[in-house]
Design an enzyme around this catalytic site. Structure first.
Site, PDB file in Angstrom:
ATOM      1  N   HIS A  40       0.818  -1.217   0.000  1.00  0.00           N
ATOM      2  CA  HIS A  40       0.000   0.000   0.000  1.00  0.00           C
ATOM      3  C   HIS A  40       0.852   1.267   0.000  1.00  0.00           C
ATOM      4  O   HIS A  40       0.388   2.335   0.391  1.00  0.00           O
ATOM      5  CB  HIS A  40      -0.942   0.001   1.206  1.00  0.00           C
ATOM      6  N   GLU A  68       3.158   4.326   0.779  1.00  0.00           N
ATOM      7  CA  GLU A  68       3.381   5.109   1.995  1.00  0.00           C
ATOM      8  C   GLU A  68       2.271   4.923   3.023  1.00  0.00           C
ATOM      9  O   GLU A  68       2.458   5.202   4.206  1.00  0.00           O
ATOM     10  CB  GLU A  68       3.486   6.593   1.640  1.00  0.00           C
ATOM     11  N   LYS A  69       1.103   4.459   2.575  1.00  0.00           N
ATOM     12  CA  LYS A  69      -0.034   4.315   3.480  1.00  0.00           C
ATOM     13  C   LYS A  69       0.007   3.019   4.278  1.00  0.00           C
ATOM     14  O   LYS A  69      -0.820   2.801   5.158  1.00  0.00           O
ATOM     15  CB  LYS A  69      -1.340   4.395   2.683  1.00  0.00           C
ATOM     16  N   ASN A 114       3.355  -0.354   8.171  1.00  0.00           N
ATOM     17  CA  ASN A 114       4.797  -0.545   8.306  1.00  0.00           C
ATOM     18  C   ASN A 114       5.368  -0.582   6.892  1.00  0.00           C
ATOM     19  O   ASN A 114       5.068  -1.493   6.126  1.00  0.00           O
ATOM     20  CB  ASN A 114       5.099  -1.841   9.047  1.00  0.00           C
ATOM     21  N   VAL A 115       6.159   0.418   6.532  1.00  0.00           N
ATOM     22  CA  VAL A 115       6.579   0.610   5.143  1.00  0.00           C
ATOM     23  C   VAL A 115       7.840  -0.190   4.848  1.00  0.00           C
ATOM     24  O   VAL A 115       8.780  -0.218   5.638  1.00  0.00           O
ATOM     25  CB  VAL A 115       6.816   2.111   4.861  1.00  0.00           C
ATOM     26  N   LYS A 140      12.192  -3.050   6.364  1.00  0.00           N
ATOM     27  CA  LYS A 140      10.853  -2.813   6.901  1.00  0.00           C
ATOM     28  C   LYS A 140      10.957  -1.833   8.047  1.00  0.00           C
ATOM     29  O   LYS A 140      11.655  -2.070   9.039  1.00  0.00           O
ATOM     30  CB  LYS A 140      10.227  -4.121   7.388  1.00  0.00           C
ATOM     31  N   ASP A 169      -0.202 -13.571   9.399  1.00  0.00           N
ATOM     32  CA  ASP A 169      -0.870 -13.033   8.204  1.00  0.00           C
ATOM     33  C   ASP A 169      -0.271 -13.588   6.910  1.00  0.00           C
ATOM     34  O   ASP A 169       0.142 -12.842   6.031  1.00  0.00           O
ATOM     35  CB  ASP A 169      -0.797 -11.504   8.223  1.00  0.00           C
TER      36      ASP A 169
END
Length: 491
Positions: free
Chosen positions: A65, A67-68, A71-72, A87, A181
């Site tokens: 997703h 920048e949204k 955790n980028v 991460k 997940d």
């Protein structure tokens, strides 16, 4: 071209890099004796990871997703040319630094060819970051749901689930049975097109472990009851991945089980797979998915039994993964541009002609802090150094060009990727490949998607005898140039 204004110095890191090996599809899982092929787990400084990611540049984000994402994830490159994925957790995810370090080190002990292995972490102030091997060929979700050139073949889908089951079996054998997940975005493809399980999912996304972010229709029943992940929950998620691979799309498990009970295999399978597998093979995979999706956790198979069930189903085992996937291998190239050709031949004269003709147009958009301030004597002196360097560069007085460009850079009042690129070439012509590499990497720090920086790195790495890394940099430059040329230019 997005630009990050930064004057970061490339970090010094260990030079261990995993050997590039093209594995056979039915290769057995390595044991701990193979761990020496990978760098040992280590702690990085925040400055080192800023350097590697060009200051956490937006252009380097690879999260689902962007920048949204909570955790980028960024792609990056260490000074030894090893490509990494970083991460970066949000500020509230791991308030306990000790807990984060312990969890990271535990996952970091795992080393296996079925994993995108965790190489290190960073814990400074409120920052919490993980560092893993970078997988350059996208996610399973991309190849399965959003393919552009060809759908994934049946033989490759079978290979994906076998490799995934082997990864889970390895992790379970090492005491890391929990995977958070598990979904199609957690399965990545390496430079050879082989599927790997992201090691990021072996760590919780936060201290409370509430890490199921998928639609509730896909979460294990017991998670909805207790809010906790168990090893059996991971098998349920594996079952949803089996459905994804069968159908080519997301199907809620409850609906899929109704279809399975109705014995309507045709409704469940991807129409793109028509004629690629027998009814017996399809039925066996459906049966396995049904077992994984049982409501009662104790009725689901374990990873070892999954491997035993999937191994005999494998097809086209002699065909390499990148061929089955229809992706370009790391040792092959699309047609090279004239600049790419010049760099592959190490034709420094031709490279000089390109840089000279290009001028400074690729510096457009560089945000220099003093650009709108009153011109001072110091600024004028700095610009004069650059002008003198440009004259020397044009006249091929490379010693003088290095001297003038160095004065411009050392003042620190302005940044210019082109100056670094020009000085890099001057160093190459002067037989100083290490200095040339440093400058080419600095040009990339300032301009993360500038193809010329990668091309110059390729030439410098060749001069240092690092042929594999040189080929990777050349391919990266080719890819960036291709993307750049495909982007419509604003009028």
């Amino acid at each position: 071209m997005g630009i990050q204004c930064s004057r970061l110095i490339p970090c010094c890191v260990d030079s261990q890099v995993k050997a590039s090996v093209i594995e056979t599809p039915d290769a057995e899982i390595e044991d701990s004796s193979e761990a020496s092929n990978w760098p040992t787990f280590r702690e990085f400084t925040l400055e080192q990871l800023k350097n590697a990611t060009s200051g956490f540049a937006v252009e380097n984000i690879v999260s689902e997703h962007g920048e949204k994402a909570p955790n980028v994830v960024y792609k990056g490159k260490l000074e030894n040319q090893m490509r990494i994925a970083v991460k970066r957790f949000n500020r509230n995810a791991w308030p306990d630094a000790r807990q984060f370090l312990e969890e990271s080190r535990s996952v970091g002990q795992l080393r296996n060819q079925r994993l995108a292995n965790l190489l290190g972490c960073c814990c400074e102030g409120e920052e919490r970051l993980l560092v893993a091997e970078y997988m350059p060929n996208e996610t399973l979700a991309k190849h399965l749901f959003h393919w552009e050139t060809q759908p994934m073949k049946w033989a490759m889908r079978l290979r994906v689930v076998l490799h995934l089951a082997q990864a889970l079996e390895y992790c379970t054998s090492k005491g890391r049975a929990l995977y958070h997940d598990l979904n199609a975005y957690r399965v990545l493809f390496d430079e050879d097109g082989n599927p790997r399980l992201s090691s990021f999912g072996l760590m919780k996304n936060s201290r409370d472990g509430k890490s199921y972010s998928t639609n509730l229709a896909f979460t294990p029943p017991e998670y909805l009851r207790t809010g906790r992940v168990t090893p059996e929950s991971v098998i349920y998620s594996f079952g949803t991945l089996l459905l994804d691979l069968l159908s080519g799309k997301h199907i809620p498990p409850s609906h899929a089980l109704d279809v399975i009970r109705g014995r309507n295999l045709q409704m469940l399978t991807d129409s793109c797979l028509e004629g690629q597998f027998s009814d017996d093979d399809g039925t066996e995979l459906v049966r396995l998915a049904s077992r994984c999706l049982q409501y009662e956790p104790r009725e689901r198979p374990n990873p070892k039994s999954l491997v035993a069930a999937l191994a005999p189903l494998q097809k086209e085992t002699e065909v390499l993964s990148h061929i089955l996937m229809g992706i370009q291998h790391s040792t092959t190239f699309a047609s090279l541009s004239p600049l790419g050709e010049a760099c592959s031949r190490k034709d420094l004269t031709a490279i000089h002609e390109v840089l000279e003709s290009l001028g400074y147009k690729d510096d457009e958009g560089v945000a220099n802090e003093l650009s709108f301030q009153m011109w001072t004597d110091q600024m004028q002196d700095t610009l004069n150094c650059k002008k003198k360097g440009d004259v020397a560069f044009r006249q091929k007085d490379f010693r003088l060009a290095i001297e003038c460009y160095s004065q411009f850079i050392d003042t620190g009042t302005m940044v210019s990727p082109t100056v670094y690129a020009r000085r890099s070439l001057c160093y190459l012509i002067s037989d100083m490949p290490q200095e040339a590499l440093n400058d080419a990497m600095q040009a990339e720090v300032i301009s993360p998607v500038w193809h010329i920086a990668s091309y110059l790195q390729s030439v410098a790495l060749t001069g240092l005898g690092m042929e594999n890394e040189a080929q990777a940099a050349l391919k990266e430059g080719t890819t960036l140039e291709s993307k750049r040329n495909a982007t419509p230019k604003l009028k």
